[in-house]
Motif scaffolding. Structure first.
Motif, PDB file in Angstrom:
ATOM      1  N   ASP A  15       0.773  -1.283   0.153  1.00 27.97           N
ATOM      2  CA  ASP A  15       0.014   0.144   0.186  1.00 27.97           C
ATOM      3  C   ASP A  15       0.857   1.232   0.014  1.00 27.97           C
ATOM      4  O   ASP A  15       1.136   1.907   1.142  1.00 27.97           O
ATOM      5  N   PRO A  16       1.500   1.680  -1.240  1.00 26.49           N
ATOM      6  CA  PRO A  16       2.439   2.633  -1.276  1.00 26.49           C
ATOM      7  C   PRO A  16       1.549   4.018  -0.812  1.00 26.49           C
ATOM      8  O   PRO A  16       2.333   4.883  -0.275  1.00 26.49           O
ATOM      9  N   LEU A  17       0.499   4.042  -1.332  1.00 26.33           N
ATOM     10  CA  LEU A  17       0.001   5.539  -0.988  1.00 26.33           C
ATOM     11  C   LEU A  17      -0.145   5.913   0.663  1.00 26.33           C
ATOM     12  O   LEU A  17      -0.005   6.993   0.900  1.00 26.33           O
ATOM     13  N   ALA A  18      -0.492   4.685   1.211  1.00 23.33           N
ATOM     14  CA  ALA A  18      -0.392   5.213   2.734  1.00 23.33           C
ATOM     15  C   ALA A  18       0.926   5.728   3.029  1.00 23.33           C
ATOM     16  O   ALA A  18       0.803   6.677   4.330  1.00 23.33           O
ATOM     17  N   PHE A  19       1.870   5.241   2.629  1.00 30.26           N
ATOM     18  CA  PHE A  19       3.308   5.643   3.109  1.00 30.26           C
ATOM     19  C   PHE A  19       3.626   7.079   2.498  1.00 30.26           C
ATOM     20  O   PHE A  19       4.114   7.986   3.247  1.00 30.26           O
ATOM     21  N   ILE A  20       2.980   7.646   1.274  1.00 34.73           N
ATOM     22  CA  ILE A  20       3.032   8.815   0.586  1.00 34.73           C
ATOM     23  C   ILE A  20       2.212  10.011   1.484  1.00 34.73           C
ATOM     24  O   ILE A  20       2.769  10.689   1.963  1.00 34.73           O
ATOM     25  N   ASN A  21       0.963   9.516   2.043  1.00 34.28           N
ATOM     26  CA  ASN A  21       0.167  10.172   2.746  1.00 34.28           C
ATOM     27  C   ASN A  21       0.708  10.519   4.270  1.00 34.28           C
ATOM     28  O   ASN A  21       1.111  11.769   4.505  1.00 34.28           O
TER      29      ASN A  21
END
Ligand code: NAD
Ligand code: TYD
Length: 353
Positions: free
Chosen positions: A98-104
């Motif tokens: 879940d890359p987006l959780a990390f960007i967020n």
């Protein structure tokens, strides 16, 4: 304390490293006020900080670093003097899913905090400090030779390290663009009490204890440079007080271990402590599909920390590992609480067939 700061915000203080930093600061600075801002995600756990609950110089605030209005209001109301920023999504395997959780969290959350600090401190910006805690993983992966220096070019290889690299770039950009006084430190792999059992050492301690398979990725040949968490917390305190504004400090223990060698050592330590036959835990080692894009080797050159700030690790690895195992064996309730519920689902998805 640096500049006689009164109000220090620590983010991510209910997590693994953050809880050790909060404890060190609360106990060391009775005249300051230490605020711990944490969202209490799966990795945040107030049981890590039970001993501090009644301290007059400690306050816990539940909240999300990505929430712009909340963070702006919090900074306006509390008027923090300095920030030590640890809150993050921190596990590489989760970043692959879940890359987006990390960007967020890691990128947007950090920029949100930078904005709030910049706005609050705009009239006397030089009196303050935004200290950002980062990882050696931003430098990418090494072959057999060489070390990461503070000057090594960034080359992140996982969604986690790419998000941390991005946040580091924003922190430095805020110094260049707005004059925000910042420091960044990049540390190697930590281990010790209170680490969530998704990371190698606590996961394997828990599995050995429960006679469950030990899922070694690939052939177990990847190398990590391990540092006891309290030595990291001591380094953070030193940098917070004596680090030079605008500088980067690499933190590591000159303690490289091939995963398989580390796992075998851990098995020996656990056999001894659990009174099992020598060699019995090693039988649990199971080779599983390698992590996607698995970085081969991390190794920090911590000479700058040692020379400039006179820091050095206090524990040998064998001693630290033994203390860590003792902690997990003594804190069965902590381990049971964090491995119930959503942990089971995570474990099944990550390691199930
Ligand atoms: P952790 O996952 O144990 O803890 C992270 C904490 O951040 C948790 O308490 C969580 O609740 C909190 N958090 C997450 N999202 C949040 C949000 N949106 N708002 C507020 N709080 C939030 O992580 P850790 O291992 O203690 O790592 C702490 C920091 O140190 C991270 O920035 C990580 O990148 C860095 N770091 C870790 C290591 C390591 O080996 N663990 C090594 C070097 C650097
Ligand atoms: P980890 O603790 O996840 O830290 P990082 O990936 O940030 O270095 O992993 C440490 C090493 O152990 C890494 O090379 C991946 C490996 N590993 C396994 O072999 N099996 C596992 O189940 C886990 C979690 C990690």
């Amino acid at each position: 304390m640096r500049n006689n700061y009164q109000k220090i915000l620590i983010t991510g203080g209910a997590g693994f490293i953050g809880s050790h930093v909060v404890r060190l600061f609360v106990n060391k600075y009775p005249d300051g006020m230490i605020y711990n801002l944490d969202l209490l995600t799966y990795a945040g756990n107030l049981e890590n900080l039970r001993d501090l609950e009644n301290k007059p110089n400690y306050r816990f605030i539940k909240g999300d670093i990505t929430d712009q209005a909340f963070i702006h209001d919090l900074f306006t109301t509390e008027k923090f003097d300095a920030v030590v920023h640890l809150a993050a999504e921190s596990h590489v395997d989760r970043s692959i899913k879940d890359p987006l959780a990390f960007i967020n969290t890691n990128v947007l959350g950090t920029v949100n905090l930078l904005n709030a600090a910049k706005d609050l401190w705009q009239h006397n910006i030089g009196d303050h400090l935004f200290y950002h805690i980062s990882t050696d993983e931003v430098y990418g992966s090494l072959d057999e030779g060489g070390f990461f220096l503070e000057t090594t070019a960034y080359d992140p290889q996982s969604p986690y390290s790419a998000s941390k690299a991005s946040s580091d770039h924003f922190v430095r950009a805020y110094r260049n663009t707005y004059g925000l006084p910042v420091i960044v430190s990049n540390c190697s792999n930590n281990y010790g009490p209170n680490q969530f059992p998704e990371k190698l050492i606590p996961l394997f301690i828990n599995n050995i204890k429960n006679n469950q398979p030990l899922p070694v990725y690939g052939k177990g040949e990847n190398v990590r440079d391990w540092l006891y968490v309290i030595d990291h917390a001591r380094a953070i305190d030193l940098i917070f007080n004596e680090g030079r504004i605008g500088e980067t400090y690499n933190i590591g223990g000159f303690n490289e271990w091939k995963n398989l060698d580390l796992v075998k050592l851990l098995c020996r330590v656990m056999d001894e402590k659990l009174g099992r036959d020598p060699g019995s835990s090693e039988q649990l080692i199971t080779y599983v599909t390698d992590r996607a894009g698995h970085d081969l080797r991390y190794a920090i050159d911590a000479t700058k920390m040692m020379k400039e700030l006179n820091w050095k690790p206090s524990l040998q690895f064998e001693e630290g590992l033994s203390k860590t195992v003792d902690w997990y064996l003594a804190n069965t309730e902590w381990l049971e609480h964090v491995t119930s519920g959503s942990y089971q689902k995570y474990y099944q998805e990550q390691y199930g067939n």
